[in-house]
Design a protein around this motif. Structure first.
Motif, PDB file in Angstrom:
ATOM      1  N   ASP A 156      -0.590  89.503  66.732  1.00 11.52           N
ATOM      2  CA  ASP A 156      -0.806  88.531  67.061  1.00 11.52           C
ATOM      3  C   ASP A 156      -0.745  87.893  68.458  1.00 11.52           C
ATOM      4  O   ASP A 156      -1.551  87.676  69.053  1.00 11.52           O
ATOM      5  CB  ASP A 156      -0.587  87.692  66.305  1.00 11.52           C
ATOM      6  N   LYS A 157       0.389  88.158  69.311  1.00  9.02           N
ATOM      7  CA  LYS A 157       1.409  87.642  70.990  1.00  9.02           C
ATOM      8  C   LYS A 157       0.680  88.938  71.235  1.00  9.02           C
ATOM      9  O   LYS A 157       0.085  89.153  72.553  1.00  9.02           O
ATOM     10  CB  LYS A 157       2.370  87.433  70.357  1.00  9.02           C
ATOM     11  N   ALA A 158       0.443  90.318  70.552  1.00  8.36           N
ATOM     12  CA  ALA A 158       0.731  91.506  71.050  1.00  8.36           C
ATOM     13  C   ALA A 158      -0.936  91.552  71.418  1.00  8.36           C
ATOM     14  O   ALA A 158      -1.517  91.389  73.032  1.00  8.36           O
ATOM     15  CB  ALA A 158       0.530  92.359  70.323  1.00  8.36           C
ATOM     16  N   PHE A 159      -2.012  91.030  71.288  1.00  5.00           N
ATOM     17  CA  PHE A 159      -3.469  91.755  70.562  1.00  5.00           C
ATOM     18  C   PHE A 159      -4.431  89.960  71.606  1.00  5.00           C
ATOM     19  O   PHE A 159      -5.419  90.235  71.985  1.00  5.00           O
ATOM     20  CB  PHE A 159      -3.843  91.769  69.864  1.00  5.00           C
ATOM     21  N   GLY A 160      -3.259  89.318  70.803  1.00  2.05           N
ATOM     22  CA  GLY A 160      -3.938  87.688  72.006  1.00  2.05           C
ATOM     23  C   GLY A 160      -5.359  87.591  70.659  1.00  2.05           C
ATOM     24  O   GLY A 160      -5.271  87.651  69.992  1.00  2.05           O
ATOM     25  N   ILE A 161      -6.386  86.908  71.409  1.00  2.06           N
ATOM     26  CA  ILE A 161      -7.063  86.588  70.887  1.00  2.06           C
ATOM     27  C   ILE A 161      -8.060  87.875  70.702  1.00  2.06           C
ATOM     28  O   ILE A 161      -9.299  87.548  70.142  1.00  2.06           O
ATOM     29  CB  ILE A 161      -8.099  85.271  71.889  1.00  2.06           C
ATOM     30  N   SER A 178     -23.381  93.877  72.982  1.00  2.77           N
ATOM     31  CA  SER A 178     -22.235  94.837  72.761  1.00  2.77           C
ATOM     32  C   SER A 178     -21.625  95.302  73.871  1.00  2.77           C
ATOM     33  O   SER A 178     -20.490  96.073  74.019  1.00  2.77           O
ATOM     34  CB  SER A 178     -23.710  96.238  72.596  1.00  2.77           C
ATOM     35  N   MET A 179     -22.046  94.481  74.802  1.00  5.90           N
ATOM     36  CA  MET A 179     -21.039  95.929  76.162  1.00  5.90           C
ATOM     37  C   MET A 179     -19.561  94.217  76.021  1.00  5.90           C
ATOM     38  O   MET A 179     -18.850  95.353  76.095  1.00  5.90           O
ATOM     39  CB  MET A 179     -21.483  95.259  77.613  1.00  5.90           C
ATOM     40  N   GLU A 180     -19.733  93.679  76.192  1.00  7.51           N
ATOM     41  CA  GLU A 180     -18.841  92.462  75.716  1.00  7.51           C
ATOM     42  C   GLU A 180     -17.536  93.217  74.772  1.00  7.51           C
ATOM     43  O   GLU A 180     -16.387  93.234  74.720  1.00  7.51           O
ATOM     44  CB  GLU A 180     -18.679  91.321  75.737  1.00  7.51           C
ATOM     45  N   TYR A 181     -18.310  93.681  73.458  1.00  7.43           N
ATOM     46  CA  TYR A 181     -18.082  94.480  72.135  1.00  7.43           C
ATOM     47  C   TYR A 181     -17.003  95.780  72.985  1.00  7.43           C
ATOM     48  O   TYR A 181     -15.743  95.254  72.560  1.00  7.43           O
ATOM     49  CB  TYR A 181     -18.657  94.391  71.246  1.00  7.43           C
ATOM     50  N   GLN A 182     -17.255  96.215  73.850  1.00  7.42           N
ATOM     51  CA  GLN A 182     -16.563  97.716  73.940  1.00  7.42           C
ATOM     52  C   GLN A 182     -15.464  97.082  74.822  1.00  7.42           C
ATOM     53  O   GLN A 182     -14.579  97.886  74.797  1.00  7.42           O
ATOM     54  CB  GLN A 182     -17.744  98.448  75.130  1.00  7.42           C
ATOM     55  N   THR A 183     -16.231  96.059  76.251  1.00 13.35           N
ATOM     56  CA  THR A 183     -15.296  96.052  76.794  1.00 13.35           C
ATOM     57  C   THR A 183     -13.783  95.163  76.060  1.00 13.35           C
ATOM     58  O   THR A 183     -12.383  95.209  76.351  1.00 13.35           O
ATOM     59  CB  THR A 183     -14.930  94.475  77.634  1.00 13.35           C
ATOM     60  N   SER A 184     -13.852  94.035  75.100  1.00 10.19           N
ATOM     61  CA  SER A 184     -12.620  93.844  74.070  1.00 10.19           C
ATOM     62  C   SER A 184     -11.917  95.533  73.578  1.00 10.19           C
ATOM     63  O   SER A 184     -10.772  95.098  73.815  1.00 10.19           O
ATOM     64  CB  SER A 184     -13.482  92.912  73.013  1.00 10.19           C
ATOM     65  N   LEU A 185     -12.639  95.591  72.684  1.00 15.39           N
ATOM     66  CA  LEU A 185     -12.056  97.165  71.983  1.00 15.39           C
ATOM     67  C   LEU A 185     -11.379  98.513  73.127  1.00 15.39           C
ATOM     68  O   LEU A 185     -10.385  98.493  72.729  1.00 15.39           O
ATOM     69  CB  LEU A 185     -13.548  98.038  71.488  1.00 15.39           C
ATOM     70  N   LYS A 203      -3.974  98.026  74.517  1.00 10.66           N
ATOM     71  CA  LYS A 203      -2.691  97.307  74.108  1.00 10.66           C
ATOM     72  C   LYS A 203      -2.218  98.574  73.104  1.00 10.66           C
ATOM     73  O   LYS A 203      -0.326  98.420  73.303  1.00 10.66           O
ATOM     74  CB  LYS A 203      -2.827  95.458  74.039  1.00 10.66           C
ATOM     75  N   ILE A 204      -3.110  99.496  72.275  1.00  9.32           N
ATOM     76  CA  ILE A 204      -2.108  99.682  70.981  1.00  9.32           C
ATOM     77  C   ILE A 204      -1.294 100.880  71.919  1.00  9.32           C
ATOM     78  O   ILE A 204      -0.428 101.602  72.279  1.00  9.32           O
ATOM     79  CB  ILE A 204      -3.738 100.367  70.510  1.00  9.32           C
ATOM     80  N   LYS A 205      -1.681 101.563  73.203  1.00  5.61           N
ATOM     81  CA  LYS A 205      -1.459 102.514  73.519  1.00  5.61           C
ATOM     82  C   LYS A 205      -0.239 102.533  74.153  1.00  5.61           C
ATOM     83  O   LYS A 205       0.975 103.121  74.431  1.00  5.61           O
ATOM     84  CB  LYS A 205      -1.835 103.728  74.691  1.00  5.61           C
ATOM     85  N   GLY A 206       0.000 101.951  74.792  1.00  7.91           N
ATOM     86  CA  GLY A 206       1.116 100.567  75.702  1.00  7.91           C
ATOM     87  C   GLY A 206       2.315 100.643  74.499  1.00  7.91           C
ATOM     88  O   GLY A 206       3.342 100.582  75.231  1.00  7.91           O
ATOM     89  N   LEU A 207       1.711 100.016  73.342  1.00  4.31           N
ATOM     90  CA  LEU A 207       2.382  99.702  72.915  1.00  4.31           C
ATOM     91  C   LEU A 207       3.088 101.094  72.146  1.00  4.31           C
ATOM     92  O   LEU A 207       4.286 101.029  71.898  1.00  4.31           O
ATOM     93  CB  LEU A 207       2.323  98.692  71.063  1.00  4.31           C
TER      94      LEU A 207
END
Length: 132
Positions: free
Chosen positions: A6-11, A107-114, A120-124
Motif C-alpha cells: 500500500d505504501k509502495a504503490f500509493g494511491i 484511457s491515457m490517464e489509465y495507461q499513465t497510472s499503469l 514501481k514493481i520493476k524497482g521492487l
C-alpha cells in the motif's frame, strides 16, 4: 522487514480501479447515444480518489479470526452530467464527441497510472533480487 505494498504503490492502485469504472460508464454513454431518454452519466474521479486517499490511512489488516475485516471502499457513484447541448427532442443528453474525448483522456490517464505502477514493481523486483 515487511514491505507494505500500500505504501509502495500509493494511491495509483485505487486510481486504476476508478479509471476502469469510469471507462465502463463512458463507454455505456457512447453505446446509448441514440437511445431516447438516456441521460449521460459520469464518475467524479477527484472525489472518488480523495475518498480512497482519506480512507486509506485507516486501513486495518485482519490478524485474528475474530477481528473485523476493515477495508477501503472506493465511492464510484455515478452522477448525471449536465448537458452541453440543448435537448434534441428525445430527452437524450449524450454528446458523442464529448464522450469520446473523455473516454480517450481517461484511457491515457489509465495507461499513465499503469506505467507508473509497472515502474514501481520493476524497482521492487530489482531491490528484492539485488540487481538487473
Amino acid at each position: 522487514m515487511a514491505i507494505s505494498l500500500d505504501k509502495a504503490f500509493g494511491i495509483h492502485q485505487h486510481a486504476l480501479l476508478v479509471r476502469s469504472e469510469r471507462a465502463e460508464v463512458l463507454s455505456s454513454n457512447i453505446a446509448n447515444a441514440d437511445t431516447p431518454g438516456y441521460k449521460a452519466k459520469d464518475i467524479d474521479f477527484a472525489s472518488a480518489l480523495a475518498n480512497a486517499k482519506n480512507s486509506q490511512s485507516y486501513r486495518m489488516s485482519k490478524t485474528h479470526s475474530k477481528h473485523f475485516d476493515l477495508s477501503v471502499e472506493i465511492d464510484t457513484s455515478q452522477k448525471y452530467r449536465n448537458p452541453n447541448q440543448p435537448d434534441t427532442g428525445d430527452g437524450n443528453t449524450v454528446d458523442v464527441q464529448v464522450e469520446r474525448n473523455m473516454f480517450m483522456q481517461n484511457s491515457m490517464e489509465y495507461q499513465t497510472s499503469l506505467q507508473f505502477l509497472n515502474g514501481k514493481i520493476k524497482g521492487l523486483n530489482k531491490a528484492l533480487t539485488g540487481g538487473s
